[in-house]
Scaffold this motif. Structure first.
Motif, PDB file in Angstrom:
ATOM      1  N   GLN A 187       0.841  -1.202   0.000  1.00  0.00           N
ATOM      2  CA  GLN A 187       0.000   0.000   0.000  1.00  0.00           C
ATOM      3  C   GLN A 187       0.871   1.246   0.000  1.00  0.00           C
ATOM      4  O   GLN A 187       0.640   2.189  -0.767  1.00  0.00           O
ATOM      5  N   LEU A 188       1.887   1.229   0.858  1.00  0.00           N
ATOM      6  CA  LEU A 188       2.776   2.382   0.968  1.00  0.00           C
ATOM      7  C   LEU A 188       3.443   2.688  -0.366  1.00  0.00           C
ATOM      8  O   LEU A 188       3.446   3.835  -0.823  1.00  0.00           O
ATOM      9  N   ASN A 189       3.978   1.660  -1.019  1.00  0.00           N
ATOM     10  CA  ASN A 189       4.687   1.885  -2.275  1.00  0.00           C
ATOM     11  C   ASN A 189       3.759   2.377  -3.374  1.00  0.00           C
ATOM     12  O   ASN A 189       4.129   3.243  -4.161  1.00  0.00           O
ATOM     13  N   TYR A 190       2.557   1.827  -3.407  1.00  0.00           N
ATOM     14  CA  TYR A 190       1.597   2.291  -4.414  1.00  0.00           C
ATOM     15  C   TYR A 190       1.315   3.781  -4.214  1.00  0.00           C
ATOM     16  O   TYR A 190       1.385   4.574  -5.153  1.00  0.00           O
ATOM     17  N   LEU A 191       1.006   4.139  -2.957  1.00  0.00           N
ATOM     18  CA  LEU A 191       0.656   5.531  -2.640  1.00  0.00           C
ATOM     19  C   LEU A 191       1.822   6.479  -2.917  1.00  0.00           C
ATOM     20  O   LEU A 191       1.653   7.556  -3.474  1.00  0.00           O
ATOM     21  N   LYS A 192       3.025   6.035  -2.545  1.00  0.00           N
ATOM     22  CA  LYS A 192       4.224   6.834  -2.809  1.00  0.00           C
ATOM     23  C   LYS A 192       4.381   7.079  -4.301  1.00  0.00           C
ATOM     24  O   LYS A 192       4.627   8.199  -4.731  1.00  0.00           O
ATOM     25  N   GLY A 193       4.214   6.004  -5.058  1.00  0.00           N
ATOM     26  CA  GLY A 193       4.371   6.066  -6.511  1.00  0.00           C
ATOM     27  C   GLY A 193       3.404   7.039  -7.163  1.00  0.00           C
ATOM     28  O   GLY A 193       3.692   7.620  -8.205  1.00  0.00           O
ATOM     29  N   LYS A 194       2.248   7.197  -6.537  1.00  0.00           N
ATOM     30  CA  LYS A 194       1.224   8.081  -7.109  1.00  0.00           C
ATOM     31  C   LYS A 194       1.322   9.507  -6.568  1.00  0.00           C
ATOM     32  O   LYS A 194       0.479  10.347  -6.851  1.00  0.00           O
ATOM     33  N   GLY A 195       2.331   9.752  -5.734  1.00  0.00           N
ATOM     34  CA  GLY A 195       2.575  11.129  -5.283  1.00  0.00           C
ATOM     35  C   GLY A 195       1.919  11.525  -3.971  1.00  0.00           C
ATOM     36  O   GLY A 195       1.911  12.698  -3.618  1.00  0.00           O
ATOM     37  N   CYS A 196       1.344  10.552  -3.253  1.00  0.00           N
ATOM     38  CA  CYS A 196       0.795  10.870  -1.933  1.00  0.00           C
ATOM     39  C   CYS A 196       1.954  11.313  -1.035  1.00  0.00           C
ATOM     40  O   CYS A 196       2.999  10.672  -1.009  1.00  0.00           O
ATOM     41  N   GLU A 197       1.754  12.421  -0.322  1.00  0.00           N
ATOM     42  CA  GLU A 197       2.878  13.024   0.404  1.00  0.00           C
ATOM     43  C   GLU A 197       3.161  12.406   1.770  1.00  0.00           C
ATOM     44  O   GLU A 197       4.305  12.309   2.200  1.00  0.00           O
ATOM     45  N   ARG A 198       2.066  12.042   2.495  1.00  0.00           N
ATOM     46  CA  ARG A 198       2.273  11.580   3.861  1.00  0.00           C
ATOM     47  C   ARG A 198       1.399  10.365   4.165  1.00  0.00           C
ATOM     48  O   ARG A 198       0.421  10.103   3.473  1.00  0.00           O
TER      49      ARG A 198
END
Ligand code: C2E
Ligand code: MG
Ligand code: MG
Ligand code: MG
Length: 280
Positions: free
Chosen positions: A244-255
């Motif tokens: 989940q973390l990597n997906y969100l990071k990849g899509k530009g979620c900041e925190r």
């Protein structure tokens, strides 16, 4: 209703129904005592940036009832919201949060803290003044407080809420839209409100990597796009896995916030930290 009622106008209530109602009454009455006798406390869950630095915490209320044992906020907050009790709880949480914050500042931690504000609180006539007098009392600058409001709270009385938010924003308070994507706010509303952050609801984060048609991921993408359009940052709640973390990071979620990094813990757990920690 008439069709379902028993003879002599008695409603049919199942045994479970009675138990539920008993529990409801129990909580409603004991909550008053809990407020009086200081049974409420707060725990703090970290919010981290891309590199795992703890940039802030969310304060979450806890109730360890002498008679009922631990009662979750998911159970007692909706009951408190039926009356003025939610405002008293709001003030208790605010005071405890500001106290933690002043201890953190003394310990050299540079963080902000998010608190949850109920719909009923934000429409109280003295909300702005009570907030201001509390931050003054504790000597905490308003920009260190992030006020989390749900979409539902926004639309209760959009004009009043907007005025209140704009006034508070002038003093430096910041706003986050909690459980984003589960409510009914429109882009048109959001555009005129002083919002700094959208908080993607755990409901969508949960399904990342789990749903076969990829719909949850598409919704997450759409929320991140919306945040860009509104020029606000995004935080994801309920992050439990590295996928989940990597997906969100990849899509530009900041925190990010969630059990993957840490559960909510009492102040004492964080108190020894001399600088902003890095997790996990
Ligand atoms: P919320 O503001 O959306 O808070 C997030 C909830 O998700 C918290 O539950 C938190 O402990 C939980 N959580 C965080 N990360 C994870 C994770 O990775 N996995 C799972 N399974 N859960 C996670 P909690 O503390 O039970 O609070 C539930 C709700 O109660 C909050 O939802 C908020 O709406 C309300 N609440 C809590 N504290 C307060 C308060 O002080 N005032 C008001 N008005 N409402 C509060
Ligand atoms: Mg929240
Ligand atoms: Mg939330
Ligand atoms: Mg949520």
């Amino acid at each position: 209703r008439a069709k379902k009622s028993a003879p002599f106008g008695l409603c049919h209530i199942s045994e479970d129904g009675f138990k539920e109602f008993d529990r409801y009454l129990d909580i409603k009455s004991k909550l008053e005592q809990a407020i009086e006798s200081d049974e409420l406390s707060i725990v703090l869950q970290p919010q981290v940036t891309h590199d795992g630095t703890v940039s802030s915490f969310e304060a979450l209320v806890r109730w360890y009832s002498k008679e009922l044992g631990p009662v979750s906020p998911g159970e007692f907050i909706p009951i408190a919201e039926e009356s003025y009790a939610i405002c008293e709880i709001g003030d208790i949480v605010l005071r405890k949060t500001l106290n933690v914050m002043s201890n953190f500042v003394k310990a050299g931690l540079n963080t902000t803290i998010a608190i949850n504000i109920s719909a009923r609180q934000i429409v109280m006539p003295d909300f702005i003044n009570s907030l201001l007098s509390r931050v003054n009392q504790f000597g905490i600058p308003p920009h260190r407080l992030m006020l989390e409001l749900t979409e539902t709270a926004l639309v209760v009385d959009i004009e009043l809420v907007k005025e209140t938010m704009l006034e508070l924003a002038k003093f430096g308070f910041r706003f986050s839209i909690d459980d984003f994507g589960t409510g009914y706010s429109s882009l048109a509303y959001l555009k005129v409100l002083p919002i700094s952050e959208l908080k993607i609801d755990k409901y969508f984060v949960d399904d990342i990597g789990k749903d076969f048609d990829g719909k949850a991921a598409q919704i997450v993408d759409a929320i991140l796009e919306m945040a860009k359009a509104l020029n606000v940052t995004c935080i994801a709640e309920g992050v439990e896995t590295v996928e989940q973390l990597n997906y969100l990071k990849g899509k530009g979620c900041e925190r990010f916030q969630g059990y993957y990094f840490s559960r909510p813990e009492p102040e004492a757990y964080w108190a020894e930290l001399k600088q902003n920690p890095t997790l996990p």
